[in-house]
Every structure is written in structure tokens, then in C-alpha cells.
Design a protein around this motif. Structure first.
Motif, PDB file in Angstrom:
ATOM      1  N   HIS A   1      -0.277  -1.646 -10.970  1.00 23.58           N
ATOM      2  CA  HIS A   1       0.635  -0.908 -10.098  1.00 23.58           C
ATOM      3  C   HIS A   1      -0.133   0.182  -9.339  1.00 23.58           C
ATOM      4  CE1 HIS A   1       4.465   0.906  -8.835  1.00 23.58           C
ATOM      5  NE2 HIS A   1       3.861   2.068  -9.060  1.00 23.58           N
ATOM      6  N   CYS A   2      -0.982   0.913 -10.050  1.00 24.38           N
ATOM      7  CA  CYS A   2      -1.785   1.976  -9.425  1.00 24.38           C
ATOM      8  C   CYS A   2      -2.727   1.392  -8.367  1.00 24.38           C
ATOM      9  CB  CYS A   2      -2.597   2.728 -10.482  1.00 24.38           C
ATOM     10  SG  CYS A   2      -1.596   3.640 -11.658  1.00 24.38           S
ATOM     11  N   LYS A   3      -3.347   0.297  -8.728  1.00 24.25           N
ATOM     12  CA  LYS A   3      -4.304  -0.349  -7.821  1.00 24.25           C
ATOM     13  C   LYS A   3      -3.605  -0.816  -6.548  1.00 24.25           C
ATOM     14  CE  LYS A   3      -5.960  -4.312  -9.093  1.00 24.25           C
ATOM     15  NZ  LYS A   3      -6.707  -5.397  -9.751  1.00 24.25           N
ATOM     16  N   GLN A   4      -2.464  -1.459  -6.692  1.00 21.85           N
ATOM     17  CA  GLN A   4      -1.761  -1.992  -5.534  1.00 21.85           C
ATOM     18  C   GLN A   4      -1.138  -0.898  -4.678  1.00 21.85           C
ATOM     19  OE1 GLN A   4       1.011  -4.779  -7.177  1.00 21.85           O
ATOM     20  NE2 GLN A   4      -0.497  -6.436  -7.289  1.00 21.85           N
ATOM     21  N   SER A   5      -0.580   0.116  -5.300  1.00 13.53           N
ATOM     22  CA  SER A   5       0.098   1.144  -4.512  1.00 13.53           C
ATOM     23  C   SER A   5      -0.881   1.990  -3.706  1.00 13.53           C
ATOM     24  CB  SER A   5       0.967   2.034  -5.398  1.00 13.53           C
ATOM     25  OG  SER A   5       0.164   2.807  -6.251  1.00 13.53           O
ATOM     26  N   GLU A   6      -2.121   2.111  -4.171  1.00 12.53           N
ATOM     27  CA  GLU A   6      -3.118   2.893  -3.446  1.00 12.53           C
ATOM     28  C   GLU A   6      -4.088   2.031  -2.645  1.00 12.53           C
ATOM     29  OE1 GLU A   6      -3.479   6.308  -2.959  1.00 12.53           O
ATOM     30  OE2 GLU A   6      -1.433   6.112  -3.704  1.00 12.53           O
ATOM     31  N   GLY A   7      -4.023   0.723  -2.823  1.00  8.98           N
ATOM     32  CA  GLY A   7      -4.928  -0.169  -2.116  1.00  8.98           C
ATOM     33  C   GLY A   7      -6.353  -0.104  -2.638  1.00  8.98           C
ATOM     34  N   TRP A   8      -6.475   0.269  -3.902  1.00 11.44           N
ATOM     35  CA  TRP A   8      -7.802   0.359  -4.519  1.00 11.44           C
ATOM     36  C   TRP A   8      -8.301  -1.034  -4.867  1.00 11.44           C
ATOM     37  CZ3 TRP A   8      -6.194   4.581  -8.547  1.00 11.44           C
ATOM     38  CH2 TRP A   8      -6.123   5.819  -7.907  1.00 11.44           C
ATOM     39  N   PHE A   9      -9.619  -1.199  -4.860  1.00 12.43           N
ATOM     40  CA  PHE A   9     -10.234  -2.445  -5.316  1.00 12.43           C
ATOM     41  C   PHE A   9     -10.167  -2.512  -6.835  1.00 12.43           C
ATOM     42  CE2 PHE A   9     -14.100  -4.666  -6.788  1.00 12.43           C
ATOM     43  CZ  PHE A   9     -13.819  -5.919  -6.275  1.00 12.43           C
TER      44      PHE A   9
END
Length: 128
Positions: free
Chosen positions: A79-87
Motif C-alpha cells: 500500500h505504501c509503495k503504490q500510494s507513493e509510487g515508490w519502486f
């Protein structure tokens, strides 16, 4: 403060906002109401400790919540990765923050000391 420290603090701040959103989106009432008190990332930002408030849970409930959090850690990380667009998002570990309890115990001790001191001062002035 170095550039790396600034990045780490930025990630910690973002995680403090996103993790409660992820917890709130879960259907499990044991964990969706938990309050995140702090997030501390490792130097390389690959790991993050998430500290949670203990105020509404007893020890048995805390253990059950930690087990459930370990089970959904991957979902929260995603969820964190997707919401911030992190790799890549930091690997999350959850702990309950007992600092608030320690602080309140220390404050109680200071109150006891101050009341004893005023009581002792009052007695010593009466004797003279």
C-alpha cells in the motif's frame, strides 16, 4: 543534517501518514484503529520500525494485534509503495510504544516528590 538524513526523515514522515491509512482500510477491528506514534527508518531506508500506541489494549490484545500486523505487513508495505509510487518500500516491523507509559510514570514520581517537598517544607516552618 546530511542529504541522506533528510531523505530518511522524509520517508519516516510519509510512512507516519500512509500506514494509518493502510491500517484503516483493513477489515480487522483489532488493528484498523491503532495509532502510529512514530516511524524510525534504518540508515539505508530498507527497514522501518513502526511504533504504535498501547493506550487502549491490554497485553493479550497487544500480542494478538502484533501477530495480525505481521500477517498483513506485506499488504501495508505494498500500500505504501503504490500510494507513493515508490519502486521499493521499507520492510516494516511493528512494536508497541511504551515510552508514553514511562513518561507518565516519571511525571507521577515528580508529582509525589513535589507534594512531599511542600509537605516537608510546611512541617519545618511550623516547628520553628
Amino acid at each position: 543534517m546530511t542529504h541522506e538524513e533528510i531523505k530518511r526523515h522524509r520517508v519516516e514522515s510519509i510512512l507516519k501518514e500512509i500506514i494509518p491509512e493502510a491500517l484503516g482500510s483493513l477489515d480487522d477491528e483489532r488493528i484498523n484503529g491503532l495509532t502510529v506514534t512514530d516511524v524510525v527508518c534504518s540508515k539505508g531506508r530498507s527497514d522501518a520500525k513502526v511504533y504504535l500506541d498501547t493506550s487502549f489494549l491490554n497485553e493479550k490484545e497487544q500480542n494478538a494485534a502484533l501477530r495480525q500486523l505481521r500477517a498483513v505487513a506485506g499488504y501495508i508495505q505494498n500500500h505504501c509503495k503504490q500510494s507513493e509510487g515508490w519502486f521499493k518500500a521499507p520492510r516494516l516491523t511493528f512494536e508497541f510504544d511504551h515510552q508514553l507509559e514511562k513518561v507518565s510514570r516519571i511525571e507521577d514520581l515528580f508529582k509525589q516528590i513535589s507534594t512531599r517537598k511542600t509537605k516537608d517544607d510546611g512541617e519545618s516552618t511550623d516547628e520553628s
